[in-house]
Design a protein around this motif. Structure first.
Motif, short mmCIF file in Angstrom:
data_model
loop_
_atom_site.label_atom_id
_atom_site.label_comp_id
_atom_site.label_asym_id
_atom_site.label_seq_id
_atom_site.Cartn_x
_atom_site.Cartn_y
_atom_site.Cartn_z
N UNK A 61 -128.65 -42.49 1.25
CA UNK A 61 -128.09 -41.98 2.51
C UNK A 61 -127.31 -40.69 2.31
N UNK A 62 -127.11 -40.30 1.06
CA UNK A 62 -126.22 -39.15 0.78
C UNK A 62 -127.03 -37.86 0.71
N UNK A 63 -126.77 -36.90 1.60
CA UNK A 63 -127.56 -35.68 1.60
C UNK A 63 -127.46 -34.87 0.32
N UNK A 64 -126.29 -34.84 -0.32
CA UNK A 64 -126.20 -34.02 -1.55
C UNK A 64 -126.93 -34.70 -2.71
N UNK A 65 -126.93 -36.02 -2.71
CA UNK A 65 -127.70 -36.73 -3.75
C UNK A 65 -129.20 -36.59 -3.48
N UNK A 66 -129.58 -36.71 -2.21
CA UNK A 66 -131.00 -36.60 -1.87
C UNK A 66 -131.55 -35.24 -2.29
N UNK A 67 -130.71 -34.21 -2.18
CA UNK A 67 -131.19 -32.86 -2.50
C UNK A 67 -131.21 -32.60 -4.00
N UNK A 68 -130.34 -33.29 -4.77
CA UNK A 68 -130.21 -32.93 -6.19
C UNK A 68 -130.64 -34.04 -7.15
N UNK A 69 -130.57 -35.27 -6.70
CA UNK A 69 -130.84 -36.45 -7.54
C UNK A 69 -129.90 -36.50 -8.76
N UNK A 70 -128.73 -35.94 -8.61
CA UNK A 70 -127.73 -35.96 -9.69
C UNK A 70 -126.66 -36.98 -9.32
N UNK A 71 -126.39 -37.93 -10.22
CA UNK A 71 -125.44 -39.01 -9.92
C UNK A 71 -124.05 -38.47 -9.53
N UNK A 72 -123.63 -37.41 -10.21
CA UNK A 72 -122.31 -36.82 -9.93
C UNK A 72 -122.21 -36.38 -8.46
N UNK A 73 -123.37 -36.01 -7.86
CA UNK A 73 -123.36 -35.54 -6.47
C UNK A 73 -123.60 -36.68 -5.49
N UNK A 74 -123.37 -37.91 -5.93
CA UNK A 74 -123.57 -39.07 -5.04
C UNK A 74 -122.21 -39.70 -4.72
N UNK A 75 -122.15 -40.55 -3.71
CA UNK A 75 -120.88 -41.23 -3.41
C UNK A 75 -120.39 -42.05 -4.61
N UNK A 76 -121.33 -42.77 -5.24
CA UNK A 76 -120.93 -43.61 -6.38
C UNK A 76 -120.36 -42.75 -7.51
N UNK A 77 -121.02 -41.63 -7.78
CA UNK A 77 -120.55 -40.74 -8.85
C UNK A 77 -119.18 -40.17 -8.50
N UNK A 78 -119.01 -39.78 -7.26
CA UNK A 78 -117.72 -39.19 -6.87
C UNK A 78 -116.60 -40.22 -6.91
N UNK A 79 -116.90 -41.43 -6.48
CA UNK A 79 -115.86 -42.47 -6.50
C UNK A 79 -115.48 -42.79 -7.95
N UNK A 80 -116.46 -42.77 -8.86
CA UNK A 80 -116.15 -43.02 -10.28
C UNK A 80 -115.18 -41.96 -10.80
N UNK A 81 -115.43 -40.72 -10.43
CA UNK A 81 -114.53 -39.64 -10.86
C UNK A 81 -113.13 -39.86 -10.32
N UNK A 82 -113.06 -40.21 -9.02
CA UNK A 82 -111.74 -40.42 -8.39
C UNK A 82 -111.01 -41.56 -9.10
#
Ligand code: SF4
Ligand code: SF4
Length: 446
Positions: A34-55
């Motif tokens: 569902x995440x547009x930045x993940x859909x465009x890049x397929x990079x975990x860091x650019x996904x909600x899960x990746x961002x929440x892990x960083x936070x």
């Protein structure tokens, strides 16, 4: 002598956050598609899960905020599509605000130019709307005198860097009159008064779409509401909260509550998806303020999106004289994902005689506007805009309705660039027009 700055503990908006909010993510990954930045890049860091892990790593002291962290938080659109699909109910809206505040508190993104722009826009311009209106008045004068058109024709813009040229092309048309010139401080209900409501005219909305504010008031009075619209209003603070300035957002929230005492109104109406989503969470924002906490809780209950309110009280059917029209509907992210208002705009459109709704594929996928995202992340914003325009064209509709000033502007600019004959309009404008089609003039609203 004051102690060196390094000895002063840095405030950490993420560490100060109730840890249960961060803990809620179970890393299932259902939000990724569902995440547009993940859909465009397929990079975990650019996904909600990746961002929440960083936070979470920062909140748990496993990671220091870094430049990469700050940039990642500003690469996120804040579209909240991840919240809609998350089975664990993660409050990404709150995490997003805290994460951007963390990025700002760390100072890692600071540069002289960025600090200057932020000080001008967030700390000065949007803290007092008289200043914004002065700037809007100046722009309008330039546009009316043809100075902007002259500048464009002169070729002088060619000496500007490409990005500045792109930004200039996005300058919106300023309305000939702002809301205070179009709407009386109190507009009586047509017929019996069933409700007394307050109307929020917004900041940029007031400069660029004051006609939508007028249409909103018109529709409200035709549905039994007396509408109170103070000529001088404040920004709701969403711009500040979404850009890491939570303290400024709190100041503006207090001003709103002081101006529109929530116990005086049946509802406080917003017609902008992005503003409404923020306006409904003043209690959370002012949770540590004993003077405002209670009123903020009541305020949150009284704030209603215009579609939500009208459908709730029942829309008086317009006369059956409206011309046939095919309309598609683009959902503002903060209306659909932030406020969960999905059916009501469609029901409002369905109330308009002779209007056929052509459903838009991916209607709640971000159009790339996302506050000021299209100004600071043009590449991703343009990709999203292209995708949106393709879908709009696939419906065959010549009219697209959407209920957020950022989306309206993004689609207007996109249609212009593509040379499309597309009308971009707020749903309430279509409803107001349907009332006029019955021979009732706009000038009935003073
Ligand atoms: S945010 Fe929600 S959907 Fe995404 S990984 Fe965490 S729990 Fe799963
Ligand atoms: S807010 Fe939007 S861009 Fe950001 S993580 Fe969620 S879905 Fe992705």
């Amino acid at each position: 002598m004051s102690p060196p700055a390094l000895n002063v503990p840095r405030q950490s908006p993420l560490k100060d956050l109730d840890f249960s909010v961060l803990q809620q993510c179970m890393r299932c990954g259902l939000c990724l598609p569902a995440c547009p930045t993940y859909a465009a890049t397929k990079v975990e860091r650019h996904s909600p899960r990746g961002r929440i892990s960083l936070m979470r790593a920062i909140a748990e002291d496993r990671l220091e905020p870094s430049l990469a962290f700050g940039r990642e938080m500003y690469f996120c659109l804040g579209c909240l599509a991840c919240m809609t699909v998350c089975p664990a109910g993660v409050n990404y809206a709150q995490l997003f605000e805290r994460a951007r505040a963390e990025a700002e508190a760390s100072g890692l993104l600071r540069s002289p130019g960025r600090s200057l722009v932020r000080a001008f826009a967030l700390r000065w311009l949007f803290m007092d709307l008289n200043r914004l209106q002065l700037l809007g008045g100046f722009l309008r004068l330039c546009q009316e005198l043809g100075l902007q058109a002259l500048l464009r024709r002169s070729g002088l813009l060619k000496i500007l860097p490409a990005r500045l040229r792109e930004l200039e092309a996005m300058t919106p048309d300023i309305q000939p009159q702002f809301s205070a010139g179009l709407i009386a401080p109190v507009t009586p209900a047509r017929g019996p008064r069933n409700y007394r409501v307050a109307m929020l005219t917004g900041c940029a909305q007031d400069l660029i779409f004051s006609d939508i504010n007028r249409d909103t008031v018109e529709v409200l009075v035709r549905n039994g509401c007396e509408v109170v619209t103070p000529p001088e209003q404040f920004c709701c603070g969403s711009l500040h909260a979404h850009n890491g300035e939570l303290e400024l957002a709190r100041q503006l929230a207090r001003k709103q509550i002081d101006q529109f005492a929530p116990d005086q109104f049946d509802a406080i109406i917003s017609n902008a998806g992005g503003c409404g989503s923020h306006l409904k969470h003043y209690e959370r924002l002012l949770a540590d303020d004993p003077l405002y906490r209670e009123r903020a809780a009541l305020w949150d209950k009284k704030v209603k999106d215009i579609h939500e309110w009208l459908v709730g009280i029942g829309i008086r059917p317009p006369p059956n004289h409206a011309p046939p029209q095919v309309v598609t509907y683009h959902e503002s992210c903060h209306l659909a994902h932030g406020q969960k208002i999905v059916t009501q705009p469609r029901r409002l459109l369905a109330a308009i005689p002779n209007l056929k709704l052509a459903e838009l594929p991916e209607s709640s996928w971000c159009c790339g506007s996302a506050g000021i995202y299209n100004l600071v992340q043009p590449e991703m914003a343009n990709q999203l805009l292209e995708r949106k325009l393709n879908h709009i064209q696939s419906t065959g509709a010549a009219i697209v309705a959407t209920a957020n000033p950022g989306c309206l502007l993004q689609l207007i600019n996109g249609a212009k660039q593509r040379g499309l004959n597309l009308r971009v309009v707020h749903p309430v404008t279509l409803l107001a027009e349907a009332y006029h089609a019955g021979g009732v003039s706009r000038t009935d609203v003073p």
